[in-house]
Write a protein that holds these residues in place. Structure first.
Motif, mmCIF file in Angstrom:
data_model
loop_
_atom_site.group_PDB
_atom_site.id
_atom_site.type_symbol
_atom_site.label_atom_id
_atom_site.label_comp_id
_atom_site.label_asym_id
_atom_site.label_seq_id
_atom_site.Cartn_x
_atom_site.Cartn_y
_atom_site.Cartn_z
ATOM 1 N N LYS A 1 -5.158 5.233 -3.347
ATOM 2 C CA LYS A 1 -4.949 6.633 -3.747
ATOM 3 C C LYS A 1 -6.154 7.485 -3.335
ATOM 4 O O LYS A 1 -5.998 8.579 -2.783
ATOM 5 C CB LYS A 1 -4.719 6.720 -5.264
ATOM 6 C CG LYS A 1 -3.377 6.110 -5.667
ATOM 7 C CD LYS A 1 -3.150 6.169 -7.164
ATOM 8 C CE LYS A 1 -1.801 5.532 -7.521
ATOM 9 N NZ LYS A 1 -1.659 5.249 -8.936
ATOM 10 N N ALA B 1 2.648 8.685 -0.567
ATOM 11 C CA ALA B 1 3.011 10.114 -0.670
ATOM 12 C C ALA B 1 1.816 11.022 -0.409
ATOM 13 O O ALA B 1 0.739 10.830 -0.986
ATOM 14 C CB ALA B 1 3.586 10.397 -2.058
ATOM 15 N N GLY B 2 2.000 11.963 0.494
ATOM 16 C CA GLY B 2 0.939 12.924 0.793
ATOM 17 C C GLY B 2 -0.075 12.428 1.812
ATOM 18 O O GLY B 2 -0.975 13.175 2.208
ATOM 19 N N LYS C 1 -6.699 8.538 0.418
ATOM 20 C CA LYS C 1 -5.950 9.654 1.019
ATOM 21 C C LYS C 1 -6.863 10.864 1.161
ATOM 22 O O LYS C 1 -6.633 11.742 1.984
ATOM 23 C CB LYS C 1 -4.776 10.060 0.129
ATOM 24 C CG LYS C 1 -3.656 9.062 0.083
ATOM 25 C CD LYS C 1 -2.554 9.617 -0.818
ATOM 26 C CE LYS C 1 -1.727 8.509 -1.400
ATOM 27 N NZ LYS C 1 -0.806 8.964 -2.437
ATOM 28 N N PRO D 1 6.355 3.786 -0.921
ATOM 29 C CA PRO D 1 6.507 5.215 -0.590
ATOM 30 C C PRO D 1 5.718 6.118 -1.543
ATOM 31 O O PRO D 1 5.169 7.134 -1.111
ATOM 32 C CB PRO D 1 8.019 5.450 -0.719
ATOM 33 C CG PRO D 1 8.629 4.098 -0.498
ATOM 34 C CD PRO D 1 7.665 3.120 -1.092
ATOM 35 N N ASP D 2 5.637 5.736 -2.833
ATOM 36 C CA ASP D 2 4.854 6.541 -3.786
ATOM 37 C C ASP D 2 3.367 6.471 -3.448
ATOM 38 O O ASP D 2 2.657 7.474 -3.522
ATOM 39 C CB ASP D 2 5.058 6.052 -5.225
ATOM 40 C CG ASP D 2 6.495 6.253 -5.695
ATOM 41 O OD1 ASP D 2 7.213 7.048 -5.059
ATOM 42 O OD2 ASP D 2 6.896 5.598 -6.674
#
Ligand SMILES: Cc1cc2nc3c(=O)[nH]c(=O)nc-3n(C[C@H](O)[C@H](O)[C@H](O)COP(=O)(O)OP(=O)(O)OC[C@H]3O[C@@H](n4cnc5c(N)ncnc54)[C@H](O)[C@@H]3O)c2cc1C
Length: 395
Positions: A373, A72-73, A376, A68-69
């Protein structure tokens, strides 16, 4: 919403290296399109770094990356559960928490695991690197055994077996580590890289039993096809691959091993709304069939996200082309060897060893999480080789 006011549901099964990248990149590439919802399904909320499983087995603590981390976003919804069935007619997935997820497009990214079912006793008496919790329990047993100067047998001289044997021998010099292998360890590498690998195995005291197969695993020994019984207090099984039976059970076209057979754009040849990537996909290039690795898997995920986003906009999609680039192998924490390769994974002349190879291997193992990361925010390619000239012939 689409023109007809419907939501397009995209379900990604499996949050390993490929499912994570595909889901996040797909969200990035469809963010301006109304009505696209992406759900990622995985049994655990912790991201499993399979590339580092041998490090856990040798007793190292890894970073705890929560899915989930990582999401995120991104706009991707996470559903923690295991898929238990795919109904291709209803376009629905049944999950082990009782939920049913409907899909318009399904990304099948269920990976693979080491197969312990083919040799008697392996399932009951051998450990695997299939699950981080099991790998951790194995590491606890190793530490206990090291105090008694016990014997560990690693079955399988492929890259996983070599990485595990060297990592264990380095972490526990008191143990006797034996690597049992049908082929020479590093057989797929060039002569010089293989020579370095063998020097590292010698330095770490790893005993090699080569040119034999294990026919049975017993609680305290392994039997070889020569009839010999090799005493073994702990046995680690690293050879043979199995995949989830879900696709085959659902009537999706699979090969003899259960991998989803894909076309040139990674769609199932029987169900074009199903897309397969990573270790669970049978992918063919002009030079041959892709075998499951993170390097080709991440590339298939990056490609799929771009291709599916284009497909949803009614645009044309180019075929997937991939080739191998390297075989990065750690030899404990202080040594490694990197064999650079042709597209078909055959060795080139170039290789790296020692400190440069350690740094290279570490960058390979640590790159997926930053890639998630980054993906995203930007479109990522995640591809080191497009397969060269030969694969341009692929339909
Ligand atoms: C010790 C080791 C070292 C390795 N080193 C390298 C290397 O250096 N370079 C390299 O390229 N490759 C390496 N590999 C291979 C690499 O790890 C795999 O090719 C890669 O993990 C494949 O990614 P994937 O996303 O297809 O599958 P996976 O990473 O296996 O992910 C599959 C995901 O699907 C989930 N899943 C399974 N069943 C279900 C279900 N029913 N419902 C929902 N989710 C499910 C799993 O929990 C998992 O999260 C190594 C493998 C091992 C074991």
């Amino acid at each position: 919403m689409n023109a007809d006011n419907t939501i397009r549901q995209i379900v990604v099964l499996g949050a390993g290296y490929t499912g994570m990248l595909a889901a996040i990149q797909l969200a990035r590439r469809t963010r301006k399109m109304a009505g696209v919802e992406i759900t990622l399904v995985n049994p655990s909320a912790r991201f499993t770094e399979r590339l580092r499983m041998h490090q856990i087995a040798a007793g190292q603590e890894l970073a705890d990356h929560r899915i989930p981390d990582l999401l995120a976003g991104s706009g991707v919804a996470f559903h923690q559960a295991a898929a238990t069935a795919i109904d291709t007619a209803a376009r629905a997935i049944t999950l082990d928490d009782g939920a049913v997820l409907r899909y318009d497009e399904l990304v099948y990214a269920l990976g693979s695991a080491t197969d312990t079912t083919r040799v008697p006793g392996a399932e009951d008496h051998a450990w695997t690197l299939n699950d981080p919790r099991l790998a951790h329990r194995f590491s606890v047993r190793l530490t206990e055994l090291a105090a008694q100067r016990g014997q560990v047998t690693v079955c399988g001289g492929g890259l996983t077996g070599i990485e595990a044997a060297t990592e264990i021998a380095e972490a526990h010099p008191g143990l006797t580590v034996t690597l049992v292998s049908a082929e020479q360890p590093g057989a797929m590498m060039g002569e010089k890289a293989r020579a370095h690998l063998n020097r590292a195995l010698d330095r770490l005291g790893v005993i090699r039993v080569v040119g034999v197969k294990v026919t049975k695993v017993l609680p305290d020994a392994v039997r070889l096809d020569t009839g010999e019984l090799l005493p073994s207090d702990l046995t680690l099984w690293t050879t043979g691959v199995k995949v989830s039976p879900l696709a085959a059970e659902a009537g999706i076209a699979t090969d003899a091993k259960g991998l989803v057979i894909t076309d040139a754009t990674l769609r199932s040849i029987s169900h074009p709304e199903i897309h397969a990537i990573g270790d669970a996909a049978a992918v063919y290039m002009a030079w041959g069939q892709v075998h499951g690795t993170c390097q080709t898997g991440m590339a298939s995920a990056g490609y799929l996200a771009a291709a599916l986003a284009r497909q949803l906009q009614g645009k044309k999609v180019k075929p997937f082309r991939i080739g191998y680039f390297h075989q990065p192998v750690s030899l404990g924490r202080r040594d490694a060897v990197i064999q650079f390769t042709n597209a078909d994974d055959s060795p080139k002349r170039w290789y790296l060893k020692g400190k440069a190879a350690v740094a290279y291997k570490e960058s390979v193992s640590s790159s997926p999480v930053p890639t998630f990361k980054m993906s995203k925010h930007v479109a990522v390619r995640a591809q080191l080789s497009n397969g060269g000239r030969a694969t341009r012939k692929t339909a």
